[in-house]
Design a protein around this motif. Structure first.
Motif, short mmCIF file in Angstrom:
data_model
loop_
_atom_site.label_atom_id
_atom_site.label_comp_id
_atom_site.label_asym_id
_atom_site.label_seq_id
_atom_site.Cartn_x
_atom_site.Cartn_y
_atom_site.Cartn_z
N LYS A 31 0.83 -1.20 0.00
CA LYS A 31 0.00 0.00 0.00
C LYS A 31 0.87 1.25 0.00
CE LYS A 31 -4.03 -2.00 2.25
NZ LYS A 31 -4.79 -2.10 3.50
N GLU A 32 1.94 1.27 0.79
CA GLU A 32 2.83 2.43 0.81
C GLU A 32 3.48 2.63 -0.55
OE1 GLU A 32 5.62 1.87 3.98
OE2 GLU A 32 4.06 1.91 5.51
N SER A 33 3.87 1.55 -1.20
CA SER A 33 4.49 1.64 -2.51
C SER A 33 3.50 2.18 -3.54
CB SER A 33 5.00 0.26 -2.94
OG SER A 33 5.51 0.31 -4.24
N GLU A 34 2.25 1.66 -3.50
CA GLU A 34 1.22 2.14 -4.42
C GLU A 34 0.92 3.61 -4.17
OE1 GLU A 34 -2.04 -0.52 -3.77
OE2 GLU A 34 -1.17 -2.11 -4.99
N SER A 35 0.86 4.00 -2.90
CA SER A 35 0.59 5.39 -2.54
C SER A 35 1.71 6.29 -3.05
CB SER A 35 0.45 5.53 -1.03
OG SER A 35 0.29 6.87 -0.68
N ILE A 39 1.28 9.28 -5.75
CA ILE A 39 1.70 10.66 -5.48
C ILE A 39 2.64 11.15 -6.58
CG2 ILE A 39 3.08 12.10 -3.93
CD1 ILE A 39 1.78 10.56 -1.60
N GLN A 40 3.58 10.30 -6.98
CA GLN A 40 4.51 10.70 -8.05
C GLN A 40 3.77 10.94 -9.35
OE1 GLN A 40 7.74 11.52 -7.50
NE2 GLN A 40 7.52 12.35 -9.55
N SER A 41 2.77 10.12 -9.64
CA SER A 41 1.97 10.29 -10.85
C SER A 41 1.22 11.63 -10.81
CB SER A 41 0.97 9.14 -10.98
OG SER A 41 0.09 9.37 -12.04
N LYS A 45 1.56 15.02 -13.21
CA LYS A 45 0.43 15.73 -13.84
C LYS A 45 0.50 17.23 -13.52
CE LYS A 45 -2.82 11.87 -13.54
NZ LYS A 45 -4.04 11.40 -12.88
N LEU A 46 0.77 17.53 -12.26
CA LEU A 46 0.84 18.94 -11.85
C LEU A 46 2.01 19.66 -12.52
CD1 LEU A 46 -0.01 18.42 -8.10
CD2 LEU A 46 -1.33 19.83 -9.71
N ARG A 47 3.14 18.97 -12.60
CA ARG A 47 4.32 19.56 -13.26
C ARG A 47 3.99 19.88 -14.73
NH1 ARG A 47 9.25 19.90 -11.68
NH2 ARG A 47 8.98 18.43 -9.98
N TYR A 48 3.35 18.95 -15.42
CA TYR A 48 2.98 19.16 -16.82
C TYR A 48 1.98 20.32 -16.94
CZ TYR A 48 1.55 18.19 -21.60
OH TYR A 48 1.31 18.30 -22.95
N ARG A 109 9.04 24.43 -5.63
CA ARG A 109 8.30 23.66 -4.63
C ARG A 109 7.07 23.07 -5.29
NH1 ARG A 109 5.45 25.82 0.97
NH2 ARG A 109 4.66 23.79 1.61
N LEU A 110 6.92 21.77 -5.12
CA LEU A 110 5.74 21.06 -5.61
C LEU A 110 5.37 20.07 -4.52
CD1 LEU A 110 3.64 20.18 -7.67
CD2 LEU A 110 5.39 18.82 -8.79
N GLU A 111 4.23 20.31 -3.91
CA GLU A 111 3.85 19.49 -2.77
C GLU A 111 2.36 19.18 -2.85
OE1 GLU A 111 4.03 19.88 2.09
OE2 GLU A 111 5.14 21.28 0.85
N ILE A 112 2.02 17.92 -2.58
CA ILE A 112 0.62 17.51 -2.53
C ILE A 112 0.30 17.22 -1.07
CG2 ILE A 112 -1.09 15.81 -3.21
CD1 ILE A 112 0.52 15.41 -5.79
N LEU A 113 -0.72 17.91 -0.56
CA LEU A 113 -1.15 17.72 0.81
C LEU A 113 -2.22 16.62 0.87
CD1 LEU A 113 -1.37 21.51 1.71
CD2 LEU A 113 0.58 19.97 1.96
N GLU A 114 -2.47 16.12 2.06
CA GLU A 114 -3.38 14.98 2.21
C GLU A 114 -4.83 15.29 1.82
OE1 GLU A 114 -3.04 13.29 6.09
OE2 GLU A 114 -0.89 12.99 5.90
#
Length: 162
Positions: A31-35, A39-41, A45-48, A109-114
């Motif tokens: 689950k941690e690996s999938e999460s 998040i990286q995916s 998307k956000l970077r693009y 800075r590129l950060e995704i919050l919960e």
């Protein structure tokens, strides 16, 4: 005989507990690996969106693309301290074509919050007639119905480099 059976039961219970614990640890790791992958995916998307689509909307006066990027509740504070919103930004790009030779956005800075909120901040680099100008900006985006929407932007520090 009873004593051996009780000992066997205890051993079986301990072994089952170890197997269950081991399975839970593996499940947690998966689950941690999938999460982490998810998040990286989303960061990609956000970077693009910030490095490619958003500048493209302004450069090509593409109001349909900008409408997709900006939330209906979008607000912006410009370098001059003026407030703008989605309607004003759509009108602006309809009326004013970008007149620079090149543009790139450097994400610092590129950060995704919960809570499905993202922060993107960095430096815009504009080159026109071999002169570079830069500005700083920060953006807040919220993921709504599976789509990232910008709700706030702030631009400051616009200056021409020598």
């Amino acid at each position: 005989m009873w004593q051996k059976t009780d000992e066997m039961k205890k051993i079986i219970i301990v072994l089952l507990a170890l197997v269950i614990f081991s399975c839970n640890e593996k499940s947690s790791t998966i689950k941690e690996s999938e999460s982490s992958t998810n998040i990286q995916s989303e960061k990609n998307k956000l970077r693009y969106l910030k490095e490619v689509e958003w500048p493209k909307a302004y450069r090509e006066q593409d109001t349909v693309l900008l409408d997709r990027i900006l939330g209906d509740d979008f607000q912006m504070v410009t370098n001059d301290g003026e407030w703008s919103n989605k309607i004003k930004q759509l009108e602006r790009i309809k009326q004013t074509a970008m007149n620079h030779d090149s543009f790139r956005y450097e994400i610092k800075r590129l950060e995704i919050l919960e809570n499905n909120t993202a922060i993107i901040a960095g430096t815009g680099h504009i080159i026109n007639d071999n002169k570079e100008s830069i500005y700083q900006s920060s953006n807040v985006l919220i993921k709504r119905n599976g789509i990232w929407k910008a709700v706030l932007s702030h631009v400051s520090g616009f200056k021409e480099l020598e």
